[in-house]
Scaffold this motif. Structure first.
Motif, PDB file in Angstrom:
ATOM      1  N   ASP A 154      40.016   2.938  33.580  1.00 28.68           N
ATOM      2  CA  ASP A 154      40.909   3.158  34.715  1.00 28.68           C
ATOM      3  C   ASP A 154      41.064   1.895  35.555  1.00 28.68           C
ATOM      4  N   ARG A 157      43.289  -0.593  33.807  1.00 27.60           N
ATOM      5  CA  ARG A 157      44.705  -0.212  33.855  1.00 27.60           C
ATOM      6  C   ARG A 157      45.307  -0.477  35.230  1.00 27.60           C
ATOM      7  N   LYS A 160      45.851  -4.181  35.285  1.00 28.34           N
ATOM      8  CA  LYS A 160      46.440  -4.727  34.061  1.00 28.34           C
ATOM      9  C   LYS A 160      45.584  -5.875  33.500  1.00 28.34           C
TER      10      LYS A 160
END
Length: 344
Positions: A154, A157, A160
């Motif tokens: 998580d 993400r 990035k």
């Protein structure tokens, strides 16, 4: 995103220092880097954050009527709203829910940190109890065992990230088992001594056992709504951290152990005979002990020290050599990551 756990069964080999400097250098080379502190000692977090930031992220800050100065406000802004690894797994520890996700701390543009916490050590017993139940597909146990992986996934993400560097403590306990299972690859810092060789002999079989059990006995039970790691833990190789030479110990005393490392690594970790055409040594880093106090006071990597930080004369030449060494190491690491086959 690909993840790299830096791990050695022996402490005191410079693992956290290596993680910290690799994170900064990889960011310098244009990569988006997530540093994750899964060592309950939290030394990586202390390297990235100053005392005020630590007290804020650990919720130890004292209420005061004195207004914060402008530079203090800027510092604390980057940790505002960020949780630690321990706060993320607290709902699981208390039996009240699943992992609590939050934004990682922004260190600089392209570099983020998931902070560690001494309270993470309390998660050890929970992970130990969850392991056997994961083998029979208990969903609560699987959520516990995969908590680190899902936290890293998580956080990566959210920012990035291209690469996650995971700092792991020096033992083969339940916390490290979950941390290493969450990693795609493993990089091993070594010292030139007998203890590092013993650590390799213990580490290799442990990684293989965990990989085998996870991939053959656990993954088949994981439901679709729980993200789980592949459990590859591919060994990338090792980095020799050169010790500070002592007058009472000749160079040959170090070399005798260094000469044995390649064969021990090949047999114990990779589990096949040493191939002379393939070296598992990624780099040998010289001892930069004279730069460490300056870097600590300046709160910057050793290779970023300036004359204003006290890096004068010959010390500045050492700073430049340090930059070159970590740049070469980072490029070799990136090549190793590029060459590994995808997980199946």
């Amino acid at each position: 995103m690909i993840s790299v756990a830096l791990f050695n069964n022996k402490g005191g080999v410079g693992k956290t220092t290596l993680t910290y400097h690799l994170a900064h250098m990889l960011q310098r080379l244009g990569h988006r880097v997530l540093a994750v502190d899964l060592d309950p000692q939290s030394n990586l977090t202390a390297a990235f954050l100053d005392e005020d930031e630590l007290s804020e992220v650990w919720h130890e800050s004292e209420q005061s009527d004195w207004p914060l100065l402008e530079h203090q406000q800027k510092l604390l802004f980057r940790v505002d709203g960020s949780g630690t690894v321990a706060s993320a797994v607290e709902p699981i520890m208390r039996g009240l829910g699943d992992v609590l996700l939050s934004d990682p701390v922004t260190i600089t543009d392209g570099l983020w940190l998931v902070p560690g916490d001494l309270n993470l050590s309390a998660f050890e017993d929970k992970l130990s109890a969850a392991w056997p139940n994961s083998l029979i597909g208990d969903h609560a146990a699987l959520r516990t065992t995969t908590a680190f992986y899902r936290l890293i996934l998580d956080a990566g993400r959210r920012v990035k990230a291209d690469i996650a560097l995971i700092d792991v403590g020096p033992n083969l306990g339940a916390i490290n088992r979950a941390a290493l299972l969450a990693a795609d690859t493993v990089l091993m810092p070594l010292a030139a001594d007998l203890f590092s060789l013993r650590g390799l002999r213990n580490l290799g079989p442990a990684l293989r056992d965990w990989r085998r059990i996870w991939r053959t006995n656990v993954l088949q039970h994981v439901p679709e709504d729980i993200a789980a790691p592949a459990g590859t833990m591919t060994p990338l190789g090792y980095v020799v951290m050169q010790p500070k030479m002592r007058l009472d110990r000749p160079v040959k005393a170090y070399q005798r152990w260094l000469d044995r490392v390649p064969a021990v690594f090949a047999n114990a970790v990779v589990e096949h005979a040493l191939d002379d055409e393939k070296s598992y040594e990624i780099a040998t880093l010289r001892n930069y002990q004279s730069l460490m106090p300056l870097a600590h006071d300046a709160r910057r990597p050793m290779f970023d020290l300036r004359s204003a930080d006290g890096a004068l004369g010959s010390t500045q030449s050492l700073v430049q050599r340090c930059y070159q060494d970590f740049e070469a190491l980072s490029e070799k690491l990136l090549q190793r990551l590029h060459d590994i086959p995808p997980a199946r």
